[in-house]
Write an enzyme that holds these catalytic residues in place. Structure first.
Site, short mmCIF file in Angstrom:
data_model
loop_
_atom_site.label_atom_id
_atom_site.label_comp_id
_atom_site.label_asym_id
_atom_site.label_seq_id
_atom_site.Cartn_x
_atom_site.Cartn_y
_atom_site.Cartn_z
N TYR A 140 0.84 -1.20 0.00
CA TYR A 140 0.00 0.00 0.00
C TYR A 140 0.87 1.25 0.00
O TYR A 140 0.60 2.22 -0.71
CB TYR A 140 -0.94 0.00 1.22
CG TYR A 140 -2.02 -1.04 1.11
CD1 TYR A 140 -3.06 -0.90 0.19
CD2 TYR A 140 -2.01 -2.18 1.92
CE1 TYR A 140 -4.04 -1.86 0.08
CE2 TYR A 140 -3.00 -3.14 1.82
CZ TYR A 140 -4.01 -2.99 0.90
OH TYR A 140 -4.99 -3.95 0.78
N ASN A 192 -12.51 -0.11 -4.62
CA ASN A 192 -12.27 -0.26 -6.07
C ASN A 192 -13.52 -0.77 -6.78
O ASN A 192 -13.99 -1.87 -6.50
CB ASN A 192 -11.11 -1.25 -6.23
CG ASN A 192 -10.81 -1.56 -7.69
OD1 ASN A 192 -11.31 -0.88 -8.58
ND2 ASN A 192 -9.98 -2.57 -7.90
N CYS A 202 -6.48 -4.74 -7.50
CA CYS A 202 -6.24 -4.41 -6.10
C CYS A 202 -5.87 -5.66 -5.28
O CYS A 202 -5.34 -5.54 -4.18
CB CYS A 202 -7.44 -3.69 -5.49
SG CYS A 202 -8.98 -4.53 -5.75
N HIS A 203 -6.11 -6.86 -5.86
CA HIS A 203 -5.68 -8.07 -5.14
C HIS A 203 -4.15 -8.17 -5.12
O HIS A 203 -3.60 -8.97 -4.38
CB HIS A 203 -6.29 -9.32 -5.80
CG HIS A 203 -5.95 -9.48 -7.25
ND1 HIS A 203 -6.61 -8.80 -8.25
CD2 HIS A 203 -5.00 -10.23 -7.88
CE1 HIS A 203 -6.09 -9.14 -9.43
NE2 HIS A 203 -5.10 -9.99 -9.23
N GLU A 232 -2.18 -16.42 -10.26
CA GLU A 232 -1.18 -15.64 -10.98
C GLU A 232 0.25 -16.08 -10.67
O GLU A 232 1.20 -15.57 -11.24
CB GLU A 232 -1.34 -14.14 -10.62
CG GLU A 232 -2.68 -13.59 -11.07
CD GLU A 232 -2.89 -12.12 -10.68
OE1 GLU A 232 -2.00 -11.54 -10.04
OE2 GLU A 232 -3.94 -11.59 -11.04
#
Lengths: 157, 193
Positions: free
Chosen positions: B128, B151, B159-160, B186
């Protein structure tokens, strides 16, 4: 804060809430063969006019009027037997205008016009129409259905 | 559910898009993290809703931002659906899809999400604090966290991929389990034991 009646709901929610009954109405007005084309045309007309509506009241009755107008224009276009599939140039985009609806029902007898107005302008159900006319709900349904049929026959003639 | 035929609804949507009558189009997509509601305007994806979010409310938000002429169509959003399907099958990055951040009014939150969308690709993560710095205000890590929490376009604006500097997976608008599932998909974190 705007009042909820001033905020137009997403158009999809209208299709979701009233799509099936509008298709029934389109069938009644234009016959099974043309009903889907008529409703498609009606939904596009409604989309064109939607952002210009001044309030979010009586949207269901408005959609009925737009569908009625689309059915009538489709009758006229077919009667003219145009050699192409062009959209009729007489198509009125401002079909939320009360004037357009009145012009459409003008050739009908008084009683039929009143029944159609109570149903599609005032958006009353058959109980409400029965109350207003001092007749039974069954008779009210009959009167609206006869008026719709008369309108259709006149336009098809 | 409307019982209108799909062919009729698709024909209306495609004519509306051609004529410029649609403020936004939406589609529902089944994914390994549940059903998603994907709403797209002329400029790009404007809203992604998780299945717990009431559809009427999500569409109402979009209507307030882009306009009320919102229609459903799988066909008009075929490219977006394909990109998301491919992503959940392990290929590509939905971040490549264009986005419309107009539902984010606050300027710094807007900057945070834009920076995130532009600069943190699949497989990478950011804290962040680092994200706040990239967006122009290194001390605003709390505001950066708020921007992520609210979001409107999760998954596409990733945002993950934003984690707390103190370690751990941190919070997520769609719940920490979904955040973990996406990061595992991912390859950014190893599968949980």
């Amino acid at each position: 804060m705007p009042r909820s009646s001033d905020v137009l709901p997403p158009f999809w929610t209208l299709i979701e809430a009233h799509g099936d009954e509008l298709l029934v109405h389109a069938r009644r007005m234009a016959g099974e063969q043309h009903a889907e084309d008529v409703l498609q045309d009606a939904l596009l007309r409604a989309l064109r006019a939607y952002p210009r509506l001044r309030h979010a009241q009586h949207l269901r009755a408005w959609l009925y009027r737009v569908t009625t107008t689309a059915a009538i224009d489709s009758h006229r276009a077919r009667r003219r037997e145009l050699p192409t599939d062009d959209v009729p140039t007489t198509a009125s985009y401002d079909t939320y205008d009360e004037g357009a609806f009145e012009a459409l029902i003008a050739p009908l007898p008084d009683g039929a016009r009143t029944a159609l107005r109570l149903r599609f302008v005032d958006d009353l159900d058959y109980e409400g129409i029965a109350d207003r006319l001092g007749i039974s709900a069954v008779a009210a349904r009959q009167r609206v259905s006869t008026a719709v049929r008369t309108l259709r026959e006149r336009l098809a003639a | 559910m409307t019982p209108l035929p799909d062919s009729l609804l698709e024909a209306v949507a495609s004519a509306a898009v051609r004529e410029g009558l649609a403020d936004a189009i939406f589609t529902r997509l089944s994914t390994p993290i549940g059903r998603l509601l994907v709403v797209q305007g002329e400029r790009g994806v404007v809203r992604v809703g998780f299945e717990e979010e009431a559809e009427d409310r999500v569409l109402g938000e979009v209507a307030a931002g882009l306009g009320p002429r919102i229609l459903a169509s799988d066909r008009e959003l075929a490219a977006t659906r394909d990109a998301l399907d491919a992503y959940f099958a392990g290929e590509g990055d939905p971040q490549a899809l264009p986005v419309d951040l107009s539902l984010v009014a606050a300027p710094f939150r807007h900057a945070v999400l834009e920076t995130l969308h532009d600069s943190v690709p699949r497989g990478e993560v950011v804290t962040y604090g680092a994200l706040a710095q990239r967006a122009g205000n290194p001390r605003a890590y709390r505001a950066a966290a708020t921007a992520c929490a609210r979001n409107p376009i999760p998954i596409v604006v990733p945002c993950h991929r934003v984690l707390p500097g103190s370690g751990g997976i941190g919070n997520y608008g769609g719940g920490p389990e979904r955040k973990r599932a996406l990061l595992e998909l991912e390859g950014a974190i190893s599968p949980s034991r």
